[in-house]
Motif scaffolding. Structure first.
Motif, short mmCIF file in Angstrom:
data_model
loop_
_atom_site.label_atom_id
_atom_site.label_comp_id
_atom_site.label_asym_id
_atom_site.label_seq_id
_atom_site.Cartn_x
_atom_site.Cartn_y
_atom_site.Cartn_z
N LEU A 174 0.83 -1.20 0.00
CA LEU A 174 0.00 0.00 0.00
C LEU A 174 0.87 1.25 0.00
CD1 LEU A 174 -2.73 -1.08 2.58
CD2 LEU A 174 -2.98 -0.92 0.10
N ARG A 175 1.92 1.26 0.79
CA ARG A 175 2.81 2.41 0.84
C ARG A 175 3.52 2.58 -0.50
NH1 ARG A 175 7.47 2.24 5.24
NH2 ARG A 175 8.15 0.57 3.84
N GLY A 176 3.97 1.47 -1.08
CA GLY A 176 4.64 1.55 -2.37
C GLY A 176 3.72 2.07 -3.46
N ALA A 177 2.47 1.58 -3.45
CA ALA A 177 1.51 2.01 -4.47
C ALA A 177 1.18 3.49 -4.35
CB ALA A 177 0.23 1.18 -4.38
N LEU A 178 1.29 4.04 -3.15
CA LEU A 178 1.02 5.46 -2.94
C LEU A 178 2.25 6.31 -3.27
CD1 LEU A 178 -0.87 7.71 -1.94
CD2 LEU A 178 0.00 7.28 0.38
N ILE A 179 3.43 5.84 -2.87
CA ILE A 179 4.67 6.61 -3.07
C ILE A 179 4.99 6.78 -4.54
CG2 ILE A 179 7.18 6.55 -2.75
CD1 ILE A 179 6.71 5.39 0.01
N ILE A 180 4.75 5.75 -5.35
CA ILE A 180 5.13 5.81 -6.76
C ILE A 180 4.41 6.96 -7.49
CG2 ILE A 180 5.17 4.57 -8.95
CD1 ILE A 180 7.18 3.69 -6.68
N PRO A 181 3.07 7.08 -7.40
CA PRO A 181 2.43 8.24 -8.05
C PRO A 181 2.89 9.57 -7.47
CG PRO A 181 0.81 6.54 -7.56
CD PRO A 181 2.07 6.15 -6.86
N VAL A 182 3.19 9.61 -6.16
CA VAL A 182 3.66 10.85 -5.55
C VAL A 182 5.01 11.26 -6.14
CG1 VAL A 182 4.51 11.89 -3.41
CG2 VAL A 182 2.38 10.58 -3.39
N LEU A 183 5.96 10.31 -6.20
CA LEU A 183 7.27 10.61 -6.77
C LEU A 183 7.15 10.95 -8.26
CD1 LEU A 183 9.56 7.87 -5.16
CD2 LEU A 183 9.44 10.30 -4.59
N ASP A 184 6.29 10.24 -8.94
CA ASP A 184 6.10 10.48 -10.37
C ASP A 184 5.56 11.89 -10.62
OD1 ASP A 184 5.65 9.30 -13.22
OD2 ASP A 184 3.72 10.17 -12.70
N THR A 185 4.55 12.28 -9.84
CA THR A 185 3.97 13.61 -10.00
C THR A 185 4.96 14.69 -9.57
OG1 THR A 185 1.77 12.68 -9.56
CG2 THR A 185 2.00 15.07 -9.41
N ALA A 186 5.69 14.42 -8.49
CA ALA A 186 6.69 15.39 -8.02
C ALA A 186 7.74 15.63 -9.09
CB ALA A 186 7.35 14.89 -6.74
N ALA A 187 8.18 14.55 -9.76
CA ALA A 187 9.19 14.70 -10.82
C ALA A 187 8.63 15.50 -11.98
CB ALA A 187 9.65 13.32 -11.30
N ALA A 188 7.37 15.27 -12.32
CA ALA A 188 6.75 16.00 -13.43
C ALA A 188 6.64 17.49 -13.10
CB ALA A 188 5.37 15.43 -13.73
N VAL A 189 6.22 17.79 -11.88
CA VAL A 189 6.08 19.19 -11.47
C VAL A 189 7.45 19.87 -11.43
CG1 VAL A 189 5.43 20.71 -9.56
CG2 VAL A 189 3.95 18.80 -10.19
N MET A 190 8.45 19.17 -10.89
CA MET A 190 9.80 19.74 -10.84
C MET A 190 10.36 19.96 -12.24
SD MET A 190 11.37 17.55 -7.64
CE MET A 190 12.97 18.35 -7.60
N ALA A 191 10.05 19.03 -13.15
CA ALA A 191 10.49 19.22 -14.54
C ALA A 191 9.83 20.44 -15.14
CB ALA A 191 10.17 17.97 -15.37
N GLY A 192 8.54 20.63 -14.82
CA GLY A 192 7.85 21.82 -15.29
C GLY A 192 8.48 23.09 -14.74
N LEU A 193 8.86 23.06 -13.44
CA LEU A 193 9.51 24.21 -12.82
C LEU A 193 10.91 24.44 -13.38
CD1 LEU A 193 8.59 23.96 -9.03
CD2 LEU A 193 8.05 25.83 -10.60
N CYS A 194 11.53 23.38 -13.81
CA CYS A 194 12.87 23.48 -14.38
C CYS A 194 12.84 24.14 -15.75
CB CYS A 194 13.48 22.08 -14.46
SG CYS A 194 15.01 21.96 -15.41
#
Length: 460
Positions: free
Chosen positions: A246-266
């Motif tokens: 359950l933790r893994g299934a939640l962390i993966i979308p969080v990290l994925d979205t965080a990377a996308a947002v950071m790429a957008g900010l970059c």
């Protein structure tokens, strides 16, 4: 000779980093910024996050549960649970085998740009960057060299195994990737005139909401989370029972979205700072951004860091894709890992050659001597070259159909209760909202997949 026992992740952190490496790829760092740029920025991000929550997260959990429950690759996993759905696993494996055939081409471009920017330390950057990139991808030999090097690196990681190869590499490279991404974000935000780009990315403008933007967000969510590719099922099959799914299934979308947002900010604030149109497509990475780096103080250094960042994202994702085919050969055909890694690598190499050449000498209108080698253009489907055709078939047909029937399988046949029984270790980690999950997997996820499929078929 097959492996005596099935490979497993050495730790929960290693599993999360490996799956994050799959999810955080070129879809986040290359595709998300320009998709956000052409679809209104903040409103696209908001819709994207909504689809992550209502469709992405349930499907990630479902695929992960199928993998760990069966401890098999996708074809054998679905065959064991319900033979009628074996075709879903076949589509997932086909996606995992076909996508690297063009993914390594892009990975080769990224690797070439890393070395190009290194040479720019002592040499001047060419004034015609657009022409330089066009001539590079049209060259029949240079891209082949770089994509082969990229493929060799991917193959070596897979060859070493799950724990000693994929997990070890991911545990080192994913933290480095996020550190580099953070450095690039900080540099972008310290440029003068970036506020307009930040507002564009985070302030939803309802007037910019379009049907195309909504469907682009659906497709981006699906591609970014590696759904329907067989990756999550394959990686899930290497999970230990004690791992908190359950933790893994939640962390993966969080990290994925965080990377996308950071790429957008970059990328987007820097684009605005230099007065460049954010709606540009794929040229944003290989043509527009180098122009930005050329005008930026210490731009060559940050150009190197950016393309190293892209390289790490590309190779971790490519490894996860190739592992799907390797896992299939190990489980289904009892092949030793090293032999399976070589077979999949050779297959990828062979198909990546016409994928690369379709950007140049077999693009459809080229002539080599007296032989018109563009004859493939006369029979190509959907008016696509070889590169675009395998991309279209794998990403827009196989993946989406696999995702559609995975949600139908879990929602109506295997059952959300069985999925959660596996995900919670028979109730050791209770979860609320079973009714919500059932509703999402039975109705929302299939509806999203159908819309994405119709869009891919140009019906919408």
């Amino acid at each position: 000779m097959a492996e005596e026992s099935r490979s497993q992740w050495g730790s929960s952190f290693g599993f999360i980093m490996a799956l994050a490496g799959s999810a955080v790829g070129l879809g986040n760092l290359w595709k998300f910024p320009y998709m956000a740029g052409k679809n209104g920025g903040g409103i696209f991000l908001l819709v994207y996050i909504i689809f992550i929550l209502i469709a992405g997260l349930p499907l990630v959990l479902g695929e992960m549960a199928i993998g760990r429950h069966t401890r098999l690759e996708p074809v054998s996993a679905f065959e064991r649970l319900d033979k009628r759905f074996t075709f879903v696993g076949v589509l997932g494996v086909l996606s995992g085998v076909l996508i690297p055939c063009y993914y390594v081409v892009i990975g080769g471009w990224v690797l070439a740009y890393v070395f190009r920017f290194v040479t720019y330390i002592t040499e001047a950057m060419p004034p015609d960057i657009a022409g330089s990139f066009t001539s590079f991808i049209a060259n029949p030999w240079e891209p082949l060299l770089w994509q082969t090097l990229f493929l060799i690196g991917s193959a070596w990681i897979i060859y070493r195994g799950v724990e000693k190869g994929i997990e070890k590499f991911s545990k080192i490279m994913m933290p480095i990737l996020f550190v580099l991404l953070l450095v690039m974000v900080v540099r972008s935000l310290t440029l003068p005139g970036v506020w307009e780009g930040v507002v564009f990315l985070f302030k939803p403008d309802l007037s910019a909401l379009t049907l195309n933007g909504v469907m682009d967000a659906m497709g981006q969510m699906f591609w970014s989370l590696s759904l329907g590719m067989g990756i999550i099922i394959t990686y899930g099959s290497y999970m230990r029972k004690k791992t908190n799914m359950l933790r893994g299934a939640l962390i993966i979308p969080v990290l994925d979205t965080a990377a996308a947002v950071m790429a957008g900010l970059c990328i987007l604030p820097a684009v605005f700072a230099f007065g460049i149109e954010p709606t540009q497509g794929t040229t944003l990475t290989f043509i527009t951004l180098p122009q930005v780096f050329a005008q930026m103080p210490l731009g060559i250094l940050f150009g190197i860091l950016f393309f190293v960042l892209l390289f790490l994202a590309a190779i971790t994702s490519n490894v996860s894709l190739m592992e799907v085919g390797v896992g299939y050969l190990i489980d289904r055909h009892k092949m030793h890992r090293r032999k399976a890694a070589i077979v999949i690598s050779l297959f990828t190499l062979i198909l990546s050659i016409p994928a690369s050449l379709s950007m140049g000498i077999i693009s459809g209108d080229a002539v080599l001597g007296f032989l018109r080698i563009g004859f493939l253009a006369d029979v190509r489907l959907f008016n696509l070259n070889f590169f675009d055709f395998i991309d279209y078939i794998a990403q827009n047909i196989f993946m989406i159909v696999a995702g559609l029937f995975t949600s139908i399988f879990i929602g109506y046949y295997w059952g959300v209760e069985n999925m959660l029984k596996e995900a919670t270790n028979d109730g050791e980690r209770p979860i609320r909202g079973v009714g919500v999950l059932r509703f999402l997997l039975r109705y929302v996820c299939p509806l999203v997949m159908v819309v994405v499929l119709l869009r891919a078929l140009s019906i919408l």
